[in-house]
Structure formats: structure tokens, C-alpha cells
Design an enzyme around this catalytic site. Sequence first.
Site, short mmCIF file in Angstrom:
data_model
loop_
_atom_site.label_atom_id
_atom_site.label_comp_id
_atom_site.label_asym_id
_atom_site.label_seq_id
_atom_site.Cartn_x
_atom_site.Cartn_y
_atom_site.Cartn_z
CG HIS A 155 -1.67 -6.01 -2.76
ND1 HIS A 155 -1.43 -6.42 -1.47
CD2 HIS A 155 -2.33 -4.84 -2.65
CE1 HIS A 155 -1.93 -5.53 -0.62
NE2 HIS A 155 -2.49 -4.56 -1.31
CG ASP A 185 0.92 -8.79 -0.70
OD1 ASP A 185 1.25 -8.47 -1.86
OD2 ASP A 185 0.00 -8.22 -0.08
CG ASN A 259 -3.86 2.59 5.86
OD1 ASN A 259 -5.01 2.97 5.96
ND2 ASN A 259 -2.84 3.22 6.43
CB SER A 260 -1.89 -2.21 0.91
OG SER A 260 -2.90 -3.10 1.27
CD GLN A 318 -0.83 -32.54 -3.01
OE1 GLN A 318 -1.88 -32.94 -2.49
NE2 GLN A 318 -0.72 -32.38 -4.32
#
Length: 518
Positions: A155, A185, A259-260, A318
Site C-alpha cells: 500500500h 501487503d 511507519n508502514s 468457500q
Amino acid sequence: MQPTETKPRRSRLFAAALAAGVASAAIAGGIVTSVHPTFAEPVSVTPPAQNPGFADVVSKVAPAVVSVRVKEKANVVASDDEDGNNGDQSGNGNPFESLPRDHPLRRFFEFGNPRGGGNDNGQHGMRPRRDGPRAMAQGSGFFVSEDGYLVTNNHVVDGGETFTIVTNDAKEFDAKLIGTDKRTDLALLKVDPKGQKFTYVEFGDDSKSRVGDWVVAVGNPFGLGGSVTAGIVSARGRDIGAGPYDDFLQIDAAVNRGNSGGPAFDLSGRVIGVNTAIFSPSGGNVGIAFAIPATTAKTVIQSLRDNGSVQRGWLGVQIGPVSQDIADAVGLANTDGAIVTLQETDTPAGKAGIQTGDVITAVNGETVTSPRELSRKIAGFAPDTKVDVTVWRGNAAKTLPVTLGNISSLDQASNGKDDDEDKPAVSPSSLSGYGMTLTPSDDGKGVVVTDVDPDSSAADKGVQTGDVIVTVNGKEVASRRDVQGALDEAGKTGRKAVLFQLRNGDQNRFVALPIAKG
């Protein structure tokens, strides 16, 4: 008029009185000691044999931690904050604006706007979209090789056009994007070293980090760069709803915007996590931060370095959790496993014979305790890998060989179903003891719930009008008589509950209802 007493005389009198008092106390206690006030002695603290601080660790790892500046493409939607100060960055823009409104990560990153309105949940909504160039976003990262490979969050770089790395000694380098993995991420960048060698850090084994162990976070909060905070591991295995592979470390080291992508270190200087999310109603640190575990990050980053992408196995079902009621209904001794709530035929699972209502209990002989663990296990295999999947069906375990597919090849197109056929009208009929009124569905596939008694166990379990009962204990039903027959059969086996497969729209779920007595 008495002459004024001088200060030296008063001091001598005070000292004499004090000495007398101390002497009296010593004599009264039967102690032979020198007569002088003990509080006049200077306080001396022996320093510990080892410095308990974090300076030694920080001095070694800080050169490997960098700031990541991302120049984003023009004509990308701007921030919901009027000044653009939103998201995990310094300056304008919010790297989470591309997320759907209902995406679970928004509750971790959609910071409050003191000038904007919010919804009933205290989360502040997006402002009207406006186009135009955006300022440079900022995050954190860290080198994992001396030749310039570095890790950050997806991100942080998402939507970026150019990337600049700023080291802790203020040197700037251009970087190129090697690959990203949205599901975890993570992202991998590469800097041209131009003959120099970068200080780098290694991933540790986060499984050895215990709740309560120290952790040190280094990063670029609010664009300040090179900031160090410390805390402890607050929890392990956190599921924050970010994706199917959630397994976050929770830490209380101060982590803020910017900080990401930065590392969380143990006291040996190894990376145990990659900071990726915070929980905050205001946008500032409240002591709840989440880091991607090092074991996950290490595997993903290696795959990005080798292939530019991450290849994961795909089962094609699922799944849902196994409650105690469901376990009772299907005859399982405990709630381990994942129940298959929907299975399409044109998937690896379908081709292998896995059916809706099966409870997957093991993969290659290793027990599956939850749907999340099953997802991680399957994702850990490469596509085209053959695995043995153990399912619980019909009160017995069965092992099925499955050749896994590739999750990146998922077809997102919706599947159309059969056209409706004209059916004669049928009057609804009640299902005695269960508080439901049923009628056959128009397409002959299942039985529609037309009414639910609010005081019934069905209502307590969430059964609602409009639900379609597809199967009862794994048997397809098309009438109330089919349902009653399945219930009677389950009662004869001595089970405490019966398992209903319900469909509502394109969603499937399982509900276990206690068998009605009498």
C-alpha cells in the site's frame, strides 16, 4: 532590646540539637554507632553489569532502515482530508483511497478528520473525488541484501510512478519496483548500488517471539525518518479482516503514519515483523499496531525476488468455521476443521470430489484447526502440487487426492444458473418443532423458508424468511417431506443436532439446529 542572633549561631544550635537527637535515638535502641546524620551520605547506585537499553541494537540495524518516497501518477483520487493529510504517509494523499468503502482495512487506516463529518461508527467518510497530481507519499522500508533489495508495504507503493529511497545518512537513490503481493501487503524494491554495499538485516523466526518479548520499531513516522520506538509483542495470530492469510503480530511500540513497511526487530537485531497497520480512532498511535510475521514475509519476498510475483495453490471452495453445533450435527468429536459452504464443479476441489457440506479436517495428514489455517496451508503449496485432503462426510473420514490450481488464475465472472420453470402453486406448511414455515422453491431446488417463529431455535441461529434450505445433513431436499424425513433419520442415529445448508442469493451457509423432541 535583644541583639539579633547571627546566622552562624543558629546553624551551630541546629547542628548540636540534631546530633543530640541522633545520639539519643542510638542510645535508646542500645546501638553503639557514630553520631552523624545518615541522610548526609551521598546516594550511590551501582550500575548494572549490562546496559538494559536498546541503543546497541539500534546502532546496528538503523543503517538498514530507509524512508520510501513515492511519486504517484497524476489524475489519481485525492485524499478525503481537505489538506490531504490522511493515510500512512507524510503530506498529501491516502494510499487506501483505492480500497472499496466496505474493505476491512479502512477501519485501521481511515483516520479521523477534525473538520469533516463522520458516520455513526465514528469513521470519517471520503470527501468528493477530485482529480489532479498528488504530492509525494512516504513510508518506510529496509534492505534485505547488500546489493539493494528492500522490503516495504504494497500500500506504500501502490499507484506509484517513481520511487526514491532515503537512507539514514540522508543519501537518496532511485529504486524500481520488482513485485508486489496485495494479499499480504508486501512489496519488493531494488536500488542500483552503483558499486557500494548497503547495510542490510535478516528475517528472524517470529515463532520464537513470545507475547511479552521486547520489540523495537524503526521507521519514518510523519516523514521524520530514522525514528525508533520500543514496546512488547502484545498478541500473536491476529485476524484483522485484511485477507485470507491474516496472521498478524500485535505490538504496542508506537507506530504512526509513515511507519508502514518498516521493520520490527527483536533484541538480536533480526526482523520479526513488517509494520503494516494500526488501529486508531484518531489517526495517532494508541498502542495497537500490527506486523506481518517474518516467516510469511520471508517466503513472499523470496518469491517476488525470484519470480516477480507470488504463486499460491488454489483449492476452489468457500469455507466456514465448524461450530460446536455443526460438530454435533455431523458427528465430529471437536470443532477442528473447515466446513465447505460452497463448491463449484470446475475447480480443483470439485474435480477431486469434495462436496458442499464436507468438513476438511487435514491436509497431507496435518490437522486443520480452522478455515484460516486451511487457507494458509493451501497457499503454502505451489500450483500443480498434489496434496491429500481429508474430509469428514457421512460420519466417516475420507481422503481425496487433489491437484491444486493457481489462485492468480481465478475467474471472477459470476456463474449464471438455470432458468426458472413454471411450477404449480404449493401451499406453505409448517415444520413441527422447528418454528419454520416452508414451501418448495420455484426451481425445484430446495425449500424456501416463508416464516420463522421469533421464539424458535431457528430464529436464534439466524434463519430468516427467504432462506432456501438446500440440504439437510448433506441430503438434498425439494419438499417439506424431504426435510422431515432427513430430520427423522438424524434423530434415529442419536445425534443432538441436524445440519441445514441454507442459500440466500449467492451466499451459502450452514446452520445446526437442535433436534426437536417429541
